[in-house]
Design an enzyme around this catalytic site. Sequence first.
Site, PDB file in Angstrom:
ATOM      1  N   SER A   5       0.920  -0.926  -0.360  1.00 46.98           N
ATOM      2  CA  SER A   5       0.361   0.199  -0.225  1.00 46.98           C
ATOM      3  C   SER A   5       1.063   0.932  -0.199  1.00 46.98           C
ATOM      4  O   SER A   5       0.401   2.467  -0.101  1.00 46.98           O
ATOM      5  CB  SER A   5      -0.620  -0.139   1.845  1.00 46.98           C
ATOM      6  OG  SER A   5      -0.181   0.396   2.520  1.00 46.98           O
ATOM      7  N   VAL A  33      -5.382  11.317  -7.950  1.00 46.18           N
ATOM      8  CA  VAL A  33      -4.292  11.395  -6.715  1.00 46.18           C
ATOM      9  C   VAL A  33      -5.663  11.586  -5.630  1.00 46.18           C
ATOM     10  O   VAL A  33      -6.501  11.783  -5.710  1.00 46.18           O
ATOM     11  CB  VAL A  33      -4.028  13.374  -6.826  1.00 46.18           C
ATOM     12  CG1 VAL A  33      -3.240  13.709  -5.399  1.00 46.18           C
ATOM     13  CG2 VAL A  33      -3.427  12.965  -8.118  1.00 46.18           C
ATOM     14  N   GLY A  34      -5.177  10.967  -4.431  1.00 44.65           N
ATOM     15  CA  GLY A  34      -5.872  10.717  -3.154  1.00 44.65           C
ATOM     16  C   GLY A  34      -5.459  12.080  -2.449  1.00 44.65           C
ATOM     17  O   GLY A  34      -4.872  13.345  -3.218  1.00 44.65           O
ATOM     18  N   ASP A  35      -5.742  11.472  -1.494  1.00 43.34           N
ATOM     19  CA  ASP A  35      -5.829  12.683  -0.364  1.00 43.34           C
ATOM     20  C   ASP A  35      -4.682  13.302   0.441  1.00 43.34           C
ATOM     21  O   ASP A  35      -4.341  14.291   0.863  1.00 43.34           O
ATOM     22  CB  ASP A  35      -7.104  12.378   1.259  1.00 43.34           C
ATOM     23  CG  ASP A  35      -7.158  10.922   1.733  1.00 43.34           C
ATOM     24  OD1 ASP A  35      -6.590  10.367   1.283  1.00 43.34           O
ATOM     25  OD2 ASP A  35      -6.981  10.966   3.146  1.00 43.34           O
ATOM     26  N   THR A  57      -5.793   7.796   6.852  1.00 41.68           N
ATOM     27  CA  THR A  57      -6.021   6.919   5.694  1.00 41.68           C
ATOM     28  C   THR A  57      -7.629   6.080   5.187  1.00 41.68           C
ATOM     29  O   THR A  57      -8.126   6.525   5.494  1.00 41.68           O
ATOM     30  CB  THR A  57      -5.395   4.971   6.373  1.00 41.68           C
ATOM     31  OG1 THR A  57      -6.289   4.988   7.514  1.00 41.68           O
ATOM     32  CG2 THR A  57      -3.423   5.882   7.286  1.00 41.68           C
ATOM     33  N   GLY A  58      -7.422   5.265   4.240  1.00 42.24           N
ATOM     34  CA  GLY A  58      -8.782   5.385   3.914  1.00 42.24           C
ATOM     35  C   GLY A  58      -9.161   5.817   2.407  1.00 42.24           C
ATOM     36  O   GLY A  58      -8.144   6.505   2.162  1.00 42.24           O
ATOM     37  N   GLY A  64      -9.691   7.894  -0.328  1.00 40.05           N
ATOM     38  CA  GLY A  64      -8.924   9.322  -0.653  1.00 40.05           C
ATOM     39  C   GLY A  64     -10.088  10.380  -0.863  1.00 40.05           C
ATOM     40  O   GLY A  64     -10.129  11.409  -0.685  1.00 40.05           O
TER      41      GLY A  64
HETATM   42  N1  GLY Z   1      -5.547   7.589   1.338  1.00 40.18           N
HETATM   43  C1  GLY Z   1      -5.025   7.866   0.173  1.00 40.18           C
HETATM   44  C2  GLY Z   1      -5.662   7.611  -0.715  1.00 40.18           C
HETATM   45  O1  GLY Z   1      -7.083   7.702  -1.249  1.00 40.18           O
HETATM   46  O2  GLY Z   1      -4.475   7.536  -2.175  1.00 40.18           O
END
Ligand code: GLY
Length: 360
Positions: free
Chosen positions: A92, A241-243, A263-264, A266
Amino acid sequence: MNKINRREFLKTTALTGAAAATINRLPVLLIPGDIFAATPLSMSANKPIAISSGNGTKALELAMSIIKDGKDALDAVIAGVNLVEDDPNDMSVGYGGLPNEEGIVELDAAVMHGPSYRAGSVAALRNIKNPSKVARLVLERSDHVLLVGEGALKFAKIHGFKEENLLTEKAREAWLKWKENLNKEDDWLPPHTIEETDIGQIYEKYLRHYGTIHMSALDMNGNLSCVTTTSGLSFKIPGRVGDSPIIGAGLYCDNEVGSAGSTGRGEANLLNCSSVMIVEWMRQGKSPEEACLLACKRVNERCREKRLQDAQGRFKHGVTFYAINKRGEYSGAGIFSGGTYLIHDGTEVKRKDCAYLFKR
Ligand code: GLY
């Protein structure tokens, strides 16, 4: 619609009844004036502390040893998560992270330094296994905060980073399995309404996940820093792109108040900017647990798309928030029970249950 049942919330949250009642009375939106009216938590704990997501045992141990050597929390958190970025078995984060839908690993990371109120981040970075180090360079050696894609890679190479293939055999095989089982439930959605449920995002079936590591730390000098780093959603659309690399969403710290990260899923967090909200709620006097739960509540209540909800209308994907404050208090929280986080209190790493809104 989609409100948290008050009785359920009070029954299931790990807060005391009084604290939970306070939370339920809080407006979810921050009133701008409150930011300035609030009192900063200027008292330092005078003892180091570090928190991380559940995949950070070794990372926390290393980070705490660096902190105990008197180093800055930013040095500590980055060195800590570098262990996970380098680990091929953590699928991950960093090297060995699950790739995008084309089989290419794209990494996101951000860092924030409390004492100097600076931040740096990179998104959709290919071929460099330590995006958190590149994020730090964006902070230290550029006038920008966020670099993406090709530009981020060029920037990393100019600073001496070597390109390498980040796709391990294990990750390639997992990606191939997913690709070979593609069906209508992928990320490419036809026109649809928010009422539709049988569309997109079948996570359990293909082991898709948003694994990430976040770490926040308070150093011996009472300074805070944080980092979040990830390979993002597995099998994502290239360029997604995530958070994690977004300051205010995937992480935020304020040296007067506290530090937070996530986490989780985004996408949910990008829509709610939860990390900056958590820090601002802590500034207003909420404990880390209360602040993290408010972030969960906000994510849950703001979700309107049925395909993202369970049969009870609750946001069904995982998001977890982590926070420490200037006094060394800490917490992690998720929407559903069952999550854990890690804390290093200067003596050892302990795994703790996350607070939650709903019992699973
Ligand atoms: N929280 C990680 C993502 O969504 O990329």
